[in-house]
Design an enzyme around this catalytic site. Sequence first.
Site, PDB file in Angstrom:
ATOM      1  CD  GLU A 289      -7.922   7.881   4.284  1.00 42.69           C
ATOM      2  OE1 GLU A 289      -7.645   8.133   3.092  1.00 42.69           O
ATOM      3  OE2 GLU A 289      -7.871   8.714   5.189  1.00 42.69           O
ATOM      4  CB  VAL A 292      -1.560   0.404  -3.261  1.00 44.89           C
ATOM      5  CG1 VAL A 292      -1.244   0.432  -4.759  1.00 44.89           C
ATOM      6  CG2 VAL A 292      -2.372   1.637  -2.874  1.00 44.89           C
ATOM      7  CG  ASP A 429      -4.302  14.186   1.799  1.00 45.05           C
ATOM      8  OD1 ASP A 429      -3.639  14.862   2.621  1.00 45.05           O
ATOM      9  OD2 ASP A 429      -4.362  12.945   1.845  1.00 45.05           O
TER      10      ASP A 429
HETATM   11  P1  ADP Z   1      -3.546   6.220   0.564  1.00 44.99           P
HETATM   12  O1  ADP Z   1      -4.869   6.817   0.456  1.00 44.99           O
HETATM   13  O2  ADP Z   1      -3.526   4.965   1.374  1.00 44.99           O
HETATM   14  O3  ADP Z   1      -2.504   7.206   0.935  1.00 44.99           O
HETATM   15  P2  ADP Z   1      -2.353   6.318  -1.996  1.00 44.99           P
HETATM   16  O4  ADP Z   1      -3.111   6.491  -3.236  1.00 44.99           O
HETATM   17  O5  ADP Z   1      -1.591   7.482  -1.514  1.00 44.99           O
HETATM   18  O6  ADP Z   1      -3.252   5.709  -0.905  1.00 44.99           O
HETATM   19  O7  ADP Z   1      -1.350   5.109  -2.233  1.00 44.99           O
HETATM   20  C1  ADP Z   1      -0.524   4.609  -1.237  1.00 44.99           C
HETATM   21  C2  ADP Z   1       0.826   4.281  -1.785  1.00 44.99           C
HETATM   22  O8  ADP Z   1       0.670   3.306  -2.788  1.00 44.99           O
HETATM   23  C3  ADP Z   1       1.486   5.422  -2.459  1.00 44.99           C
HETATM   24  O9  ADP Z   1       2.246   6.174  -1.573  1.00 44.99           O
HETATM   25  C4  ADP Z   1       2.316   4.774  -3.463  1.00 44.99           C
HETATM   26  O10 ADP Z   1       3.516   4.369  -2.889  1.00 44.99           O
HETATM   27  C5  ADP Z   1       1.553   3.560  -3.847  1.00 44.99           C
HETATM   28  N1  ADP Z   1       0.772   3.800  -5.041  1.00 44.99           N
HETATM   29  C6  ADP Z   1      -0.474   4.224  -5.133  1.00 44.99           C
HETATM   30  N2  ADP Z   1      -0.848   4.308  -6.386  1.00 44.99           N
HETATM   31  C7  ADP Z   1       0.141   3.910  -7.120  1.00 44.99           C
HETATM   32  C8  ADP Z   1       0.333   3.748  -8.512  1.00 44.99           C
HETATM   33  N3  ADP Z   1      -0.577   4.040  -9.374  1.00 44.99           N
HETATM   34  N4  ADP Z   1       1.525   3.327  -8.915  1.00 44.99           N
HETATM   35  C9  ADP Z   1       2.474   3.044  -8.050  1.00 44.99           C
HETATM   36  N5  ADP Z   1       2.349   3.149  -6.749  1.00 44.99           N
HETATM   37  C10 ADP Z   1       1.182   3.579  -6.278  1.00 44.99           C
END
Ligand code: ADP
Length: 569
Positions: A289, A292, A429
């Site tokens: 989705e 990052v 989630d």
């Molecule tokens: P998705 O909806 O694709 O799962 P996430 O928010 O879980 O998105 O982010 C995917 C990955 O990106 C995380 O597992 C993490 O490794 C990295 N990530 C996301 N946000 C951060 C952040 N603020 N700082 C560091 N890593 C992040």
Amino acid sequence: MEGPVIVFSYRHSNTIHKTMEEQTALINQTKIDSVPKPSPWGKPPQQSTPIPSCLQDVMNEQLSEDFIEKEQKNVLDTFESEKKEVDVDALLAAAGADETADDELMARMLQLEYDKQNDEELLAKEKLVNKHQKVSISFENYRSVHPAYRDDEDTEEEDDDDYEPPKSEWDKKSPSFKKNGTVGSGKNVVTKHDKVICGRKNASKLMDFPPEFHSGDGESMDMQLNNRIYNKLKRHSDAENKRHQRLHEKKEHSTAGQVMDARTRLILYKLVNNGVLDSISGSISTGKESVVFHAYGGELNGETLPKECAIKVYKTTLNEFKNRGKYVDGDHRFSRDDFKKQNPRKIIRIWGEKETANLNRMKKFGVPCPHVQVLKKHVLVMSFIGKDMQPAPKLKTVKLSTADMQDAFEQTMKIMKTIHRDCKLVHADLSEFNILWYQDKIWIIDVSQAVEITHPAALEFLFRDCKSMTSFFQSRDVHGVPTPEELFNDITGLEIQGEGLEFVAQVQRFQKEKNEECLVHQTTYSKEYAFDYFFEKSQKERADALDKLGISDGEDEDEALEEEPEDVE
Ligand code: ADP
Ligand code: MG
């Protein structure tokens, strides 16, 4: 035809059989007439035939016969000449009669023209009178020329003068119907449902299908399609069109799985260009989705951003988001109606807004999570959890000592309670994939789908979160891990009995009752939460501000972006 002159002539001819006295008198008269009169111009005219001068000569039988013969000849000549005269007259009379007929015809034609003109004026008046009326008044009875007569005449004229080689019937303009859906009148009335007209109209519409649809040209044939066939073809064409667009959209909007479409590139470019970010390093995660990125922070409104930032870009292809409506439906901050009427880009933007709102609320209540810096449409800039471009490991992958894992478990339990009780949210989630371990602490991320506890399915989502967390910590041999049911009751303060499916059923029943209760107290309930109040207020202020600028929500920068070149790198 027998004229009066001729009758008179015949009476004249009866004089052939004259009495003797009359004949003598006539001869004498002839003699007198035959004496040459003195000519005022000298010599008398020469007589070709000598005229008898004595009575004996005159009475001579031969002479008499000659005379009679001569007379008869004269009479016949006269008759002949009279006859000729009669013929000329007859001809003249006949000619006169023709002229009369022409005049009459002309008069009739003029009258017809006049009537037609009169009818046209009448029609114009009729249109004017009926212009804004629901019930139309017909001036039909006041017309001078019968429409059928007029129409026939026109068609004949058309047929004779403007005949063209067969132009397809379906290609001709269909008649313009009156408000009541008919055209013509009396016997010639035709409704808009007329089979032939509809058939031709359908055939004509078929030609407007997209060029990919092979309709043929239908040249010089009276093509008629009934509604059933037309609708079938239309449905097929629409489906094909959609498929074509989908393929095109996919190509346009997802760039090698990096969501770096033109719109996104432009937003990122602007963030760097405006100094909000110093630089963007590269992607650290590519999920279903979102993608990052890691970035170095700059300055915004005089405030310095964290040195390292994470940029979460929500994917602009809708496929991944299409099943996420359930997280928005029932969350009164992002109402179902709003969700439904938005276009894909705007829906994706909602995820950014939702994540921002949830992170802010969690931060407010002390839940360790990224700190939101900037949200630009579907691009969210937040603080980076990690160091030197290395994101903090997920709980799933981190190698922790037993003590640290125990600590992680206890922290997680506490955070779950805070999220529910204080933030009034359910993560929805929560798992070892969305929890990071950084500086001996649990960090909660990925909260775009988190819902209000008033959400109709909030308790079900919470129970699912409880199941996934307890199951994870159990798998890591942590002590004192409760059952999901126990954790659920602990977090919510409820005392739902049973376990497994039975527990779920009870949760659902309880949820249902709660929802009904919430519906009754909806207004007061939502005002309990200061966050919701301010969130809604800020949303309203934003909409008002856009209104003042004459820009509808969602079209502000998007439209501006469209005008800018797409290939900004
Ligand atoms: P998705 O909806 O694709 O799962 P996430 O928010 O879980 O998105 O982010 C995917 C990955 O990106 C995380 O597992 C993490 O490794 C990295 N990530 C996301 N946000 C951060 C952040 N603020 N700082 C560091 N890593 C992040
Ligand atoms: Mg995630």
